[in-house]
Design an enzyme around this catalytic site. Sequence first.
Site, PDB file in Angstrom:
ATOM      1  N   LYS A 280      -1.193   2.139  11.571  1.00 44.02           N
ATOM      2  CA  LYS A 280      -2.503   1.921  12.260  1.00 44.02           C
ATOM      3  C   LYS A 280      -2.908   0.659  11.423  1.00 44.02           C
ATOM      4  CE  LYS A 280      -6.501   3.723  10.116  1.00 44.02           C
ATOM      5  NZ  LYS A 280      -7.765   4.322   9.839  1.00 44.02           N
TER       6      LYS A 280
ATOM      7  N   GLU B  96     -16.857  10.568   4.881  1.00 40.00           N
ATOM      8  CA  GLU B  96     -16.163  10.092   3.511  1.00 40.00           C
ATOM      9  C   GLU B  96     -17.243   9.812   2.742  1.00 40.00           C
ATOM     10  OE1 GLU B  96     -12.494   7.474   4.589  1.00 40.00           O
ATOM     11  OE2 GLU B  96     -14.028   6.785   5.813  1.00 40.00           O
TER      12      GLU B  96
ATOM     13  N   HIS C  54      -8.418   8.312  14.837  1.00 43.23           N
ATOM     14  CA  HIS C  54      -8.662   9.716  14.264  1.00 43.23           C
ATOM     15  C   HIS C  54      -9.432  10.732  15.243  1.00 43.23           C
ATOM     16  CE1 HIS C  54      -6.350   8.099  11.096  1.00 43.23           C
ATOM     17  NE2 HIS C  54      -7.347   7.587  10.440  1.00 43.23           N
TER      18      HIS C  54
ATOM     19  N   LYS D 220     -18.783   6.212   6.353  1.00 43.52           N
ATOM     20  CA  LYS D 220     -18.440   5.967   4.964  1.00 43.52           C
ATOM     21  C   LYS D 220     -19.858   6.387   4.157  1.00 43.52           C
ATOM     22  CE  LYS D 220     -14.345   2.904   5.149  1.00 43.52           C
ATOM     23  NZ  LYS D 220     -13.911   4.043   4.668  1.00 43.52           N
TER      24      LYS D 220
HETATM   25  P1  NAD Z   1      -0.383  -3.868   1.197  1.00 42.23           P
HETATM   26  O1  NAD Z   1      -1.100  -5.255   1.376  1.00 42.23           O
HETATM   27  O2  NAD Z   1      -0.665  -3.297  -0.012  1.00 42.23           O
HETATM   28  O3  NAD Z   1       1.260  -4.139   1.156  1.00 42.23           O
HETATM   29  C1  NAD Z   1       1.980  -4.979   2.237  1.00 42.23           C
HETATM   30  C2  NAD Z   1       3.319  -4.944   1.980  1.00 42.23           C
HETATM   31  O4  NAD Z   1       3.750  -5.968   2.843  1.00 42.23           O
HETATM   32  C3  NAD Z   1       3.747  -5.580   0.506  1.00 42.23           C
HETATM   33  O5  NAD Z   1       4.904  -4.511   0.125  1.00 42.23           O
HETATM   34  C4  NAD Z   1       4.199  -7.057   0.923  1.00 42.23           C
HETATM   35  O6  NAD Z   1       5.391  -7.185  -0.082  1.00 42.23           O
HETATM   36  C5  NAD Z   1       4.867  -6.834   2.191  1.00 42.23           C
HETATM   37  N1  NAD Z   1       4.931  -8.135   2.763  1.00 42.23           N
HETATM   38  C6  NAD Z   1       4.028  -8.893   3.247  1.00 42.23           C
HETATM   39  N2  NAD Z   1       4.323  -9.983   3.806  1.00 42.23           N
HETATM   40  C7  NAD Z   1       5.475  -9.749   3.995  1.00 42.23           C
HETATM   41  C8  NAD Z   1       6.615 -10.521   4.858  1.00 42.23           C
HETATM   42  N3  NAD Z   1       6.333 -11.778   5.379  1.00 42.23           N
HETATM   43  N4  NAD Z   1       7.779 -10.120   4.649  1.00 42.23           N
HETATM   44  C9  NAD Z   1       8.222  -8.911   4.363  1.00 42.23           C
HETATM   45  N5  NAD Z   1       7.236  -8.119   3.667  1.00 42.23           N
HETATM   46  C10 NAD Z   1       5.866  -8.533   3.643  1.00 42.23           C
HETATM   47  O7  NAD Z   1      -0.641  -2.982   2.472  1.00 42.23           O
HETATM   48  P2  NAD Z   1      -0.653  -1.518   2.867  1.00 42.23           P
HETATM   49  O8  NAD Z   1      -2.215  -1.030   2.042  1.00 42.23           O
HETATM   50  O9  NAD Z   1       0.258  -0.903   2.186  1.00 42.23           O
HETATM   51  O10 NAD Z   1      -0.736  -1.250   4.343  1.00 42.23           O
HETATM   52  C11 NAD Z   1       0.575  -1.514   5.069  1.00 42.23           C
HETATM   53  C12 NAD Z   1       0.190  -1.153   6.455  1.00 42.23           C
HETATM   54  O11 NAD Z   1      -0.339   0.224   6.607  1.00 42.23           O
HETATM   55  C13 NAD Z   1      -0.913  -1.960   7.236  1.00 42.23           C
HETATM   56  O12 NAD Z   1      -0.469  -2.148   8.506  1.00 42.23           O
HETATM   57  C14 NAD Z   1      -2.161  -1.128   6.855  1.00 42.23           C
HETATM   58  O13 NAD Z   1      -2.789  -1.326   7.952  1.00 42.23           O
HETATM   59  C15 NAD Z   1      -1.468   0.367   7.238  1.00 42.23           C
HETATM   60  N6  NAD Z   1      -2.363   1.311   6.571  1.00 42.23           N
HETATM   61  C16 NAD Z   1      -2.474   1.361   5.314  1.00 42.23           C
HETATM   62  C17 NAD Z   1      -3.342   2.321   4.693  1.00 42.23           C
HETATM   63  C18 NAD Z   1      -3.629   2.600   3.337  1.00 42.23           C
HETATM   64  O14 NAD Z   1      -4.036   3.650   2.788  1.00 42.23           O
HETATM   65  N7  NAD Z   1      -3.128   1.549   2.326  1.00 42.23           N
HETATM   66  C19 NAD Z   1      -3.818   3.520   5.503  1.00 42.23           C
HETATM   67  C20 NAD Z   1      -3.568   3.501   7.005  1.00 42.23           C
HETATM   68  C21 NAD Z   1      -2.809   2.219   7.435  1.00 42.23           C
END
Ligand code: NAD
Length: 485
Positions: free
Chosen positions: A148, A216, A240, A332
């Site tokens: 998401k 939350e 959710h 939140k």
């Molecule tokens: P983040 O910003 O911590 O990590 C992003 C990752 O993408 C990094 O590994 C980065 O190197 C990589 N990246 C960025 N640009 C790139 C490119 N051009 N080519 C290849 N790799 C690239 O993000 P995150 O928090 O891990 O979230 C990732 C996804 O999961 C997003 O879509 C976010 O909305 C979703 N999400 C995250 C959470 C969470 O708890 N973090 C929860 C629900 C959904």
Amino acid sequence: MVSRVIPVDPFDLVIFGGTGDLAQRKILPGLFRRYCSGQMPVDARIIGAARSEHDSAEYRAFAAQAIREFSGGRRCEDGTLDDFLNRLEYVTIDARGTDGWEQLASLMRDGVVRAFYFSVAPALFGDLAQRIHEHGMATEESRIVVEKPFGHDLASARALNRTLATHFDESQIYRIDHYLGKETVQNLMAVRFGNMLFEPLWNSQYVDHIQITVAETVGVGGRGEYYDKSGAMRDMMQNHLMQLLCLIAMEPPAKFDPDAVRDEKLKVIRALDPVLPHHIVRGQYGAQDGEHPSYREAVGNPRTRTESYIALKTHISNWRWAGTPFYLRTGKRLKARSSVINVLFKDTPHSIFGEEAGRHANLLTIRLQPNEGITLQVTIKEPGPGGMRLIDVPLDMTFSDALGPEEADFPDAYERLIMDVIRGNQTLFMRGDEVEAAWAWTDPIIAGWEARNDVPKPYDSGSAGPTDAEMLIQRDNRNWRGITP
Ligand code: NAD
């Protein structure tokens, strides 16, 4: 009682965004826990792929650190951390460029399941799908997992669905809503469809109303920039809470298979009434004890109108639920962390014990977190002499009490869902048409706020939300259940 763990088929799992927050906190520790449970076959392989420059040794060190920090001190029965780490590789890759793709393609093995986890910003989903395809990595055994947010409105969700459909069949697309991976959420289906007790009462004739709360205590934290463009409606309600509503309200599917379940969920979303403006309350949290910043401070936008809280009343226009309101709220910085569904049954039609015994109604509480479990509140006689006084007592099935701590040590939602991807079971993933239907219901609500320049009501951090949300339900002579941990 020892739970049965059936190893999955051999797989190559590529985590795009393998160095990101989600990979670090959820995906890698989750995979390690499944490995420790003996579910991962010897020849399973995990390939981190992200933009930052690392080699595989550095990635293993990164994963080891993530596992130590976030895997909840899991005891490893069947191996060691080093054995697990040996399955990890890393490829530096650019989703929008050419770097790394040849190397990744050369690592892919034939004859094993290929799963590509898109743990990157949604703007990159289309690029990833296209490059996987161009480099010949999309086989019949390939599947993709997308995180998401899935779009920010109906138009963008449709566009994203179309993009993914260019390269992958719907049966290969796994849209994660991690709420669906929670043990209690699946137990909701077991309770409803595995018992004779509830289903005959599960309708507007016996159910007065249903409350769904996802509260939350945390604020927006470091996600301020993203969150301020989204708000509670897009970030929580559209996915959710909507999924929980579907599971609580859907008709029994003919069988527990992916499309049968998802067909029934879709019917619920399509039967939802539009929400009237006076049936919805938006809120925004203020500062707390000088310790935590207010929402506006946290997102660095003193004029923002984005909501961090939402409460609404809706109806499902079908035979089963006509006349039963559903009250949903999420926010939140509320007083406790608590995700819970309350099914409040109607009073008995007539009290044989007289007015002094008071009016009593049954309540079924399904707790998703923390302290997963189910409680049925029943009415009994207050013990002792002095007449017939009634009290409500809980029949409590806290899973950790009922099953013992070992059995109640459920896989985290991500663990379960990733293994479902490998097994090719889409039941707990959202189908494209479901996501679109949810946006079709959400879009007019958001458009209405924009047209009216709606300003969210302030609420104190650590409270139960804005007072208007209390009034929303009190106008119907009902009350929210307390938000308790
Ligand atoms: P983040 O910003 O911590 O990590 C992003 C990752 O993408 C990094 O590994 C980065 O190197 C990589 N990246 C960025 N640009 C790139 C490119 N051009 N080519 C290849 N790799 C690239 O993000 P995150 O928090 O891990 O979230 C990732 C996804 O999961 C997003 O879509 C976010 O909305 C979703 N999400 C995250 C959470 C969470 O708890 N973090 C929860 C629900 C959904």
